[in-house]
Scaffold this motif. Structure first.
Motif, PDB file in Angstrom:
ATOM      1  N   LYS A 160      -4.490   0.065  -8.892  1.00 21.08           N
ATOM      2  CA  LYS A 160      -4.631   0.145  -7.436  1.00 21.08           C
ATOM      3  C   LYS A 160      -5.762  -0.762  -6.954  1.00 21.08           C
ATOM      4  N   ALA A 161      -6.861  -0.739  -7.696  1.00 18.80           N
ATOM      5  CA  ALA A 161      -8.012  -1.571  -7.305  1.00 18.80           C
ATOM      6  C   ALA A 161      -7.627  -3.052  -7.317  1.00 18.80           C
ATOM      7  N   ARG A 162      -6.838  -3.451  -8.310  1.00 18.38           N
ATOM      8  CA  ARG A 162      -6.418  -4.857  -8.386  1.00 18.38           C
ATOM      9  C   ARG A 162      -5.499  -5.211  -7.219  1.00 18.38           C
ATOM     10  N   LEU A 163      -4.648  -4.267  -6.833  1.00 19.67           N
ATOM     11  CA  LEU A 163      -3.773  -4.520  -5.682  1.00 19.67           C
ATOM     12  C   LEU A 163      -4.587  -4.659  -4.404  1.00 19.67           C
ATOM     13  N   VAL A 164      -5.629  -3.839  -4.283  1.00 17.06           N
ATOM     14  CA  VAL A 164      -6.500  -3.955  -3.106  1.00 17.06           C
ATOM     15  C   VAL A 164      -7.157  -5.335  -3.081  1.00 17.06           C
ATOM     16  N   LEU A 165      -7.597  -5.783  -4.262  1.00 13.10           N
ATOM     17  CA  LEU A 165      -8.202  -7.114  -4.366  1.00 13.10           C
ATOM     18  C   LEU A 165      -7.211  -8.180  -3.913  1.00 13.10           C
ATOM     19  N   ALA A 189       0.831  -1.207   0.000  1.00  8.12           N
ATOM     20  CA  ALA A 189       0.000   0.000   0.000  1.00  8.12           C
ATOM     21  C   ALA A 189       0.864   1.255   0.000  1.00  8.12           C
ATOM     22  N   ARG A 190       1.915   1.237   0.819  1.00  5.83           N
ATOM     23  CA  ARG A 190       2.795   2.409   0.891  1.00  5.83           C
ATOM     24  C   ARG A 190       3.498   2.632  -0.448  1.00  5.83           C
TER      25      ARG A 190
END
Lengths: 116, 434
Positions: free
Chosen positions: B102-107, B85-86
């Motif tokens: 970013k959305a895929r990383l959150v997933l 996240a950082r």
């Protein structure tokens, strides 16, 4: 390892000690001295034997002078039969009378190691 | 010396007294028993060893090692999530799809957050097997995947280097179309289930899972790949897995060795297509090394499986089944272990190259992450093909030694989870028979 008997070499030592006088109640340090096992090895074996109904355990009755009550152990009838069968199939060499030297595990001393 | 020893003994005894509370109530009496016996043991080193053994007993019965392991897993996942996240939010992502990346990383982080929970649940993915090999492969594999996630997050800063969608075009319209397609597929399954309840649920599940996975791969390939890796690691190391500890150990060892060889031979700059760099590429050769490692791992695991007759209860069909499982698992496992070495050990070099490459901003450099993905996807697929051939070759070979008769049944009073003769997990009472 005690192949074929279904018990480890250390468990066979405990069974041999307990089946020596099956009607007597034994306590942990007594068994440790006879088998040469350390407490960290002996007690897990006792726990599993009790879990499987092969051994009975109870606390000493009354209040002995100068020491706390002991936890006592002896083989159940089923445990005695299983122990005798296992020991007949895989005889254990005579265990040491006193506590073992440091680092001298039963396997290293040749107790029931390869023969079992 | 004796005074110091007595002091340590007293301290350990106090610790034992406090830690006894961690043991389940039905077992707490055993910890008390060790303490009461300590008074019988001669003072000095002997008593110290006795009390230390009591602490070991408490740690064992309280499953402290397992608790600590799961605690470390939670911490590792949390730290990885924070670092990702950082890394992603502190610096602006490049390209028009930054928001969706970013959305895929959150997933992905959401998926990873479920790891420790999934690993503890009884089922296809847990709990972990009793063998050292199973525990080591699970812990090492998960650690490798977490590092891989971190590396991929670092690559998100380079256009075309991250794991974006494989769909052409960009923007909200494309993502909306993908989501609509997924929703349509899900709705179709629900409608079929409601309209024709007699349809076999397993068949329906497969019909939904396979195209759903295929579709999802096009949306978020990296996330699906990592999920499949984690699922595979958990599935082969679970207590009910048909993959033996010997196969796990062989495949992890040979795969790691093959991966190290690939790492030693790989030069990230030589794999590039950027102007001014040597045009030759060593990727096919490196992939060949990985395939050879997978073949070696499969051959070794197959050879061990051919010698193995234990656990087959004298049944030739069970023996064939065991061998097939080992060979089918060995190829992908070895290849996956080898493929994971590349991003683990050459991430810094690849990131520095991507940052320094003058053509990176125009997508002209061959992305290191693209090579990794090739290895991580194609490696296990080729390994599976090799394993299939090995399974066909070894399934019906006669055993090296006579089949063992069935083991003695467990005691009638044994609880379902109890160890029985033949189990490795037996607390020192039983040993594995051969």
């Amino acid at each position: 390892m005690a192949r074929g008997s279904g018990f480890s070499a250390q468990a066979l030592l405990v069974l041999a000690a307990l089946s020596g006088a099956p009607s007597d109640w034994r306590h942990g340090y007594d068994l440790a001295r006879e088998t040469g096992l350390k407490s960290g090895t002996l007690y897990p074996i006792l726990i599993r034997l009790a879990d499987r109904g092969l051994m009975e355990a109870r606390w000493e009755e009354g209040r002995p002078a100068g020491r706390p009550p002991r936890h006592l152990y002896r083989l159940s009838s089923d445990g005695l039969a299983r122990a005798q069968a296992a020991l007949a199939a895989a005889p254990v060499a005579a265990p040491p009378a006193a506590a073992p030297r440091r680092g001298a595990s039963p396997r290293r001393r040749g107790l029931a190691g390869e023969a079992l | 010396m004796t005074r110091a020893s007595d002091g340590v003994t007293r301290a350990l005894d106090g610790l034992l007294s406090r830690c006894a509370g961690l043991v389940p109530p039905e077992r707490r009496g055993w910890a008390v028993a060790v303490r009461t016996e300590a008074g019988e043991v001669p003072a000095g080193a002997a008593r110290l060893r006795w009390v230390a053994g009591g602490l070991w007993l408490v740690a064992r019965e309280a499953q402290m090692v397992r608790r600590i392991g799961y605690g470390l897993a939670v911490v590792a996942v949390a730290v990885t999530a924070w670092l990702v996240a950082r890394d992603v939010w502190s610096a602006a992502l490049a390209g028009r799809d930054a928001g969706w990346d970013k959305a895929r990383l959150v997933l992905l982080l959401v998926l990873l957050a479920g790891l420790p929970w999934v690993g503890r649940r009884r089922g296809v993915f847990g709990p972990v097997g009793a063998s050292i090999a199973a525990r080591a492969v699970r812990a090492g594999g998960c650690a490798a995947v977490l590092i891989l996630v971190l590396d991929l997050a670092r690559f998100e800063h380079f256009p075309g280097a991250g794991g974006g969608s494989l769909w052409p075009g960009s923007g909200w319209a494309r993502e909306a179309a993908i989501l609509a397609l997924i929703a349509t597929c899900t709705a179709a399954v629900l409608i079929v289930r409601a309209r024709w309840p007699q349809v076999n649920p397993v068949l329906l599940a497969w019909c939904a899972v396979v195209p759903g996975l295929a579709l999802f791969i096009t949306v978020a390939p990296v996330q699906v790949l990592i999920t499949v890796y984690v699922a595979g690691i958990f599935a082969v190391t679970t207590r009910r897995s048909p993959v033996t500890p010997a196969t796990l150990a062989i495949c992890a060892s040979i795969g790691t060795a093959g991966g190290l060889l690939v790492v030693a031979l790989w030069n990230p700059t030589r794999s590039a297509r950027a102007a001014g760099l040597p045009p030759r590429t060593d990727v096919p050769f490196l992939f060949l090394v990985l395939v050879v490692a997978a073949a070696a791992g499969t051959a070794a695991a197959g050879a061990v499986a051919v010698r193995r007759t234990r656990g087959t209860a004298g049944d030739p069909l069970a023996l064939s089944k065991t061998r097939i499982w080992q060979c089918l698992a060995a190829g992908p496992l070895t290849a996956a272990a080898a493929a994971l070495m590349l991003p683990l050990l050459r991430a810094n070099a690849a990131v520095h190259f991507a940052a320094a490459c003058p053509a990176a901003r125009h997508g002209q450099c061959t992305s290191a992450s693209a090579i990794w993905l090739l290895f991580l996807v194609a490696g296990p697929v080729v390994g599976f093909a090799i394993g299939s051939f090995a399974a066909a070759a070894t399934a019906h070979q006669p055993p090296d030694r006579p089949l063992t008769p069935p083991h003695e049944p467990p005691p009638v009073d044994a609880k379902p989870g109890d160890a029985k003769p033949g189990d490795a997990k037996s607390g020192g009472v039983y040993v594995r028979n051969t």
